[in-house]
Design a protein around this motif. Structure first.
Motif, PDB file in Angstrom:
ATOM      1  N   VAL A 147       0.833  -1.214   0.000  1.00 19.42           N
ATOM      2  CA  VAL A 147       0.000   0.000   0.000  1.00 19.42           C
ATOM      3  C   VAL A 147       0.868   1.264   0.000  1.00 19.42           C
ATOM      4  N   TRP A 148       2.012   1.224   0.700  1.00 19.73           N
ATOM      5  CA  TRP A 148       2.794   2.444   0.959  1.00 19.73           C
ATOM      6  C   TRP A 148       3.219   3.193  -0.295  1.00 19.73           C
ATOM      7  N   PRO A 149       3.624   2.489  -1.407  1.00 22.99           N
ATOM      8  CA  PRO A 149       4.030   3.290  -2.563  1.00 22.99           C
ATOM      9  C   PRO A 149       2.874   4.157  -3.105  1.00 22.99           C
ATOM     10  N   TRP A 150       1.631   3.673  -2.963  1.00 21.81           N
ATOM     11  CA  TRP A 150       0.487   4.414  -3.505  1.00 21.81           C
ATOM     12  C   TRP A 150       0.118   5.580  -2.602  1.00 21.81           C
ATOM     13  N   THR A 151       0.156   5.370  -1.283  1.00 20.94           N
ATOM     14  CA  THR A 151      -0.157   6.498  -0.392  1.00 20.94           C
ATOM     15  C   THR A 151       0.962   7.531  -0.471  1.00 20.94           C
ATOM     16  N   LYS A 152       2.214   7.052  -0.640  1.00 20.66           N
ATOM     17  CA  LYS A 152       3.313   8.017  -0.806  1.00 20.66           C
ATOM     18  C   LYS A 152       3.160   8.793  -2.107  1.00 20.66           C
ATOM     19  N   ALA A 153       2.822   8.096  -3.183  1.00 21.36           N
ATOM     20  CA  ALA A 153       2.638   8.767  -4.494  1.00 21.36           C
ATOM     21  C   ALA A 153       1.538   9.827  -4.399  1.00 21.36           C
ATOM     22  N   ALA A 154       0.434   9.489  -3.714  1.00 24.02           N
ATOM     23  CA  ALA A 154      -0.653  10.479  -3.554  1.00 24.02           C
ATOM     24  C   ALA A 154      -0.136  11.686  -2.777  1.00 24.02           C
ATOM     25  N   GLY A 155       0.674  11.433  -1.742  1.00 27.68           N
ATOM     26  CA  GLY A 155       1.231  12.524  -0.937  1.00 27.68           C
ATOM     27  C   GLY A 155       2.156  13.428  -1.732  1.00 27.68           C
ATOM     28  N   VAL A 156       3.036  12.849  -2.549  1.00 25.62           N
ATOM     29  CA  VAL A 156       3.989  13.705  -3.278  1.00 25.62           C
ATOM     30  C   VAL A 156       3.308  14.451  -4.419  1.00 25.62           C
ATOM     31  N   LEU A 157       2.236  13.872  -4.998  1.00 24.83           N
ATOM     32  CA  LEU A 157       1.483  14.628  -6.020  1.00 24.83           C
ATOM     33  C   LEU A 157       0.771  15.808  -5.357  1.00 24.83           C
ATOM     34  N   GLY A 158       0.250  15.570  -4.127  1.00 25.00           N
ATOM     35  CA  GLY A 158      -0.386  16.662  -3.376  1.00 25.00           C
ATOM     36  C   GLY A 158       0.627  17.757  -3.047  1.00 25.00           C
ATOM     37  N   MET A 159       1.842  17.330  -2.652  1.00 27.24           N
ATOM     38  CA  MET A 159       2.893  18.300  -2.284  1.00 27.24           C
ATOM     39  C   MET A 159       3.293  19.127  -3.509  1.00 27.24           C
TER      40      MET A 159
ATOM     41  N   ILE B 288       3.495  11.060   3.897  1.00 31.93           N
ATOM     42  CA  ILE B 288       4.611  10.568   3.066  1.00 31.93           C
ATOM     43  C   ILE B 288       5.648   9.826   3.907  1.00 31.93           C
ATOM     44  N   VAL B 289       6.081  10.467   5.011  1.00 29.67           N
ATOM     45  CA  VAL B 289       7.161   9.862   5.817  1.00 29.67           C
ATOM     46  C   VAL B 289       6.683   8.578   6.502  1.00 29.67           C
ATOM     47  N   VAL B 290       5.432   8.572   7.025  1.00 28.93           N
ATOM     48  CA  VAL B 290       4.902   7.339   7.636  1.00 28.93           C
ATOM     49  C   VAL B 290       4.792   6.241   6.569  1.00 28.93           C
ATOM     50  N   SER B 291       4.354   6.609   5.358  1.00 30.90           N
ATOM     51  CA  SER B 291       4.234   5.617   4.275  1.00 30.90           C
ATOM     52  C   SER B 291       5.579   4.957   3.986  1.00 30.90           C
ATOM     53  N   VAL B 292       6.627   5.795   3.788  1.00 27.84           N
ATOM     54  CA  VAL B 292       7.907   5.247   3.303  1.00 27.84           C
ATOM     55  C   VAL B 292       8.730   4.599   4.410  1.00 27.84           C
ATOM     56  N   ILE B 293       8.442   4.937   5.687  1.00 25.36           N
ATOM     57  CA  ILE B 293       9.234   4.336   6.775  1.00 25.36           C
ATOM     58  C   ILE B 293       8.471   3.211   7.480  1.00 25.36           C
ATOM     59  N   VAL B 294       7.175   3.378   7.734  1.00 21.40           N
ATOM     60  CA  VAL B 294       6.400   2.313   8.389  1.00 21.40           C
ATOM     61  C   VAL B 294       6.063   1.210   7.374  1.00 21.40           C
ATOM     62  N   ARG B 295       5.768   1.576   6.110  1.00 26.46           N
ATOM     63  CA  ARG B 295       5.522   0.652   4.996  1.00 26.46           C
ATOM     64  C   ARG B 295       4.352  -0.299   5.237  1.00 26.46           C
TER      65      ARG B 295
END
Ligand code: HEM
Length: 149
Positions: A89-101, A141-148
């Motif tokens: 799941v994390w790559p998708w929630t991170k991708a959504a976060g960086v597009l928002g940023m 983003i940070v929780v996505s990429v570190i907690v995974r």
């Protein structure tokens, strides 16, 4: 190319995180400048000129290059074999976060151009609310990429 990316992985990630820190510094600071610019400065005054210079230099000299570097090193990490499991799941929630940023970066850039054109400011209250956007996205983003998850 793939072996090259694998060999460079620790450096690519270090440069990615360095670029992220520079980009986030600007994304937190620029809306704060907008708040004081909107609430405390008379349009056309020398202080107005000074704020416009600070906002222009922050976006052009720091935020734009840092955003490009964050994307370049981030995508290099995406193409490094074995790093991203798209089944998680994390790559998708991170991708959504960086597009928002990235959207928020452009929102700030449009507000700066409006100020230069002499268009009326958004309210200090609106800038304060918008200032929370990068904080919430950073947490996602940070929780996505570190907690995974
Ligand atoms: C702009 C597009 C971005 C892309 C394509 C991207 C992609 C990636 C990838 C693939 C990794 C490697 C994960 C690993 O080593 O296993 C990574 C690491 C990381 N990213 Fe990004 N990222 C982007 C933006 C951001 C932003 C905006 C932040 C923070 C607000 C961020 C924070 C991090 C952190 C802290 C790491 C290191 C995680 C660790 O040590 O495991 N990234 N990124």
């Amino acid at each position: 190319m793939i072996d090259f990316l694998s060999a460079l992985y620790p450096w690519t990630k270090a440069l990615h995180v360095i670029s992220v820190i520079a980009w986030m510094a600007g994304l937190f600071y620029l809306p704060r400048l907008f708040v004081y610019h909107a609430e405390q400065v008379t349009p056309g005054s020398p202080t107005d000129e000074m704020f416009q210079t600070m906002e222009r230099r922050l976006i052009r000299a720091i935020m734009n290059p840092a955003m490009v570097a964050t994307w370049v090193f981030g995508l290099a990490l995406v193409f490094t074999p074995g790093i991203v499991d798209w089944g998680a799941v994390w790559p998708w929630t991170k991708a959504a976060g960086v597009l928002g940023m990235t959207w928020f970066h452009h929102w700030c850039s449009r507000r700066r151009k409006d100020i230069v054109k002499g268009l009326p400011h958004r309210s200090g209250h609106e800038y304060r609310i918008m200032n929370e956007v990068p904080t919430l996205l950073m947490v996602l983003i940070v929780v996505s990429v570190i907690v995974r998850f």
